[in-house]
Design an enzyme around this catalytic site. Structure first.
Site, PDB file in Angstrom:
ATOM      1  N   GLU A  93       0.736  -1.184  -0.010  1.00 12.53           N
ATOM      2  CA  GLU A  93      -0.131   0.022   0.152  1.00 12.53           C
ATOM      3  C   GLU A  93       1.013   1.229   0.029  1.00 12.53           C
ATOM      4  O   GLU A  93       0.537   2.334  -0.869  1.00 12.53           O
ATOM      5  CB  GLU A  93      -0.883  -0.069   1.314  1.00 12.53           C
ATOM      6  CG  GLU A  93      -2.136  -1.067   1.204  1.00 12.53           C
ATOM      7  CD  GLU A  93      -2.879  -0.680   0.032  1.00 12.53           C
ATOM      8  OE1 GLU A  93      -3.326   0.421  -0.408  1.00 12.53           O
ATOM      9  OE2 GLU A  93      -3.823  -1.683  -0.419  1.00 12.53           O
TER      10      GLU A  93
ATOM     11  N   TYR B 259      -7.034   6.005   4.264  1.00 11.75           N
ATOM     12  CA  TYR B 259      -7.085   4.747   3.241  1.00 11.75           C
ATOM     13  C   TYR B 259      -6.213   3.448   3.637  1.00 11.75           C
ATOM     14  O   TYR B 259      -6.444   2.479   3.700  1.00 11.75           O
ATOM     15  CB  TYR B 259      -6.604   5.372   1.960  1.00 11.75           C
ATOM     16  CG  TYR B 259      -6.512   4.249   0.836  1.00 11.75           C
ATOM     17  CD1 TYR B 259      -7.961   3.453   0.435  1.00 11.75           C
ATOM     18  CD2 TYR B 259      -5.553   3.449   0.369  1.00 11.75           C
ATOM     19  CE1 TYR B 259      -7.943   2.529  -0.488  1.00 11.75           C
ATOM     20  CE2 TYR B 259      -5.558   2.413  -0.330  1.00 11.75           C
ATOM     21  CZ  TYR B 259      -6.483   1.860  -0.801  1.00 11.75           C
ATOM     22  OH  TYR B 259      -6.622   0.691  -1.526  1.00 11.75           O
TER      23      TYR B 259
ATOM     24  N   ASP C 199     -10.401   4.722  -1.977  1.00 13.67           N
ATOM     25  CA  ASP C 199      -9.409   5.411  -2.726  1.00 13.67           C
ATOM     26  C   ASP C 199     -10.237   6.108  -3.815  1.00 13.67           C
ATOM     27  O   ASP C 199     -11.544   6.248  -4.049  1.00 13.67           O
ATOM     28  CB  ASP C 199      -8.390   4.703  -3.262  1.00 13.67           C
ATOM     29  CG  ASP C 199      -8.752   3.512  -4.403  1.00 13.67           C
ATOM     30  OD1 ASP C 199     -10.034   3.560  -4.713  1.00 13.67           O
ATOM     31  OD2 ASP C 199      -7.952   2.710  -4.709  1.00 13.67           O
TER      32      ASP C 199
END
Length: 204
Positions: A83, A164, A182
């Site tokens: 991520e 997020y 997102d």
């Protein structure tokens, strides 16, 4: 919400993602223009969720940080690292760099023990070097804690982890009911609801 909710829970179980029924509430839709048709029914939501599940099962990409459908959730270290790397960077660029990182530092303990200069050198070419510095700080904090927290709230307290990323790690690695939204998800939801206003404006 009944049937749609059941299917959404299956999305979370199969794909290791946030329950789908919750992503539809990421926007305030009141007062926003819809297309000239009735608002979507629960049956339509269930149908859409089932089609997404089927599509994912058939076409899920094999990625080094992802567990295949039906498999146990991936290591939170892999989820978190991917991520961070994928912020402002394409999957095609990240895949070989991710593998290189994992080969060099296969665990978060190994990464936390690395010298700053080594990590920054390995990061070269990915840009946004603040991410690399936060990566180092976060790894050391996680090791000091004895492992990754498993909730959004606690994950948000780690260096470099925003809303997020916290939701993504909680949902994918720990199967928590967290909603990772997102820009891509926001666009799909906006189109589904026929929202004509800009995404940032609609979020307010």
């Amino acid at each position: 919400e009944g049937r749609a909710g059941d299917v959404a829970d299956e999305v979370a179980a199969r794909a290791g993602m946030a329950a789908a029924r919750r992503i539809f509430f990421g926007f305030r839709t009141e007062g926003l223009r819809h297309f000239n048709r009735p608002c979507h029914s629960g049956g339509m939501l269930a149908s859409a969720a089932e089609r997404l599940l089927t599509h994912y099962d058939r076409h899920a990409r094999a990625l080094p940080w992802r567990s295949p459908p039906g498999s146990p959730p991936p290591d939170p270290y892999l989820v978190w690292l991917s991520e961070v790397m994928l912020q402002q960077t394409t999957v095609a660029t990240v895949k070989p760099r991710f593998r290189s990182f994992i080969e060099r530092w296969p665990t978060i303990d190994a990464l936390a023990s690395a010298r700053d200069e080594e990590v920054l050198q390995e990061w070269a070419g990915l840009g946004y070097y603040a991410r690399a510095r936060n990566l180092i700080a976060c790894a050391r904090r996680v090791v000091a804690l004895g492992g990754f927290p498993d909730t959004e709230t606690e994950l948000r307290k780690l260096p470099g982890i925003g809303a997020y990323t916290a939701a993504a790690v909680a949902a994918i690695a720990f199967r928590q009911r967290a909603t990772a939204i997102d820009t891509n998800v926001a666009r799909v939801v906006a189109r589904y609801h026929g929202i004509a206003r800009g995404i940032d404006e609609a979020r307010d």
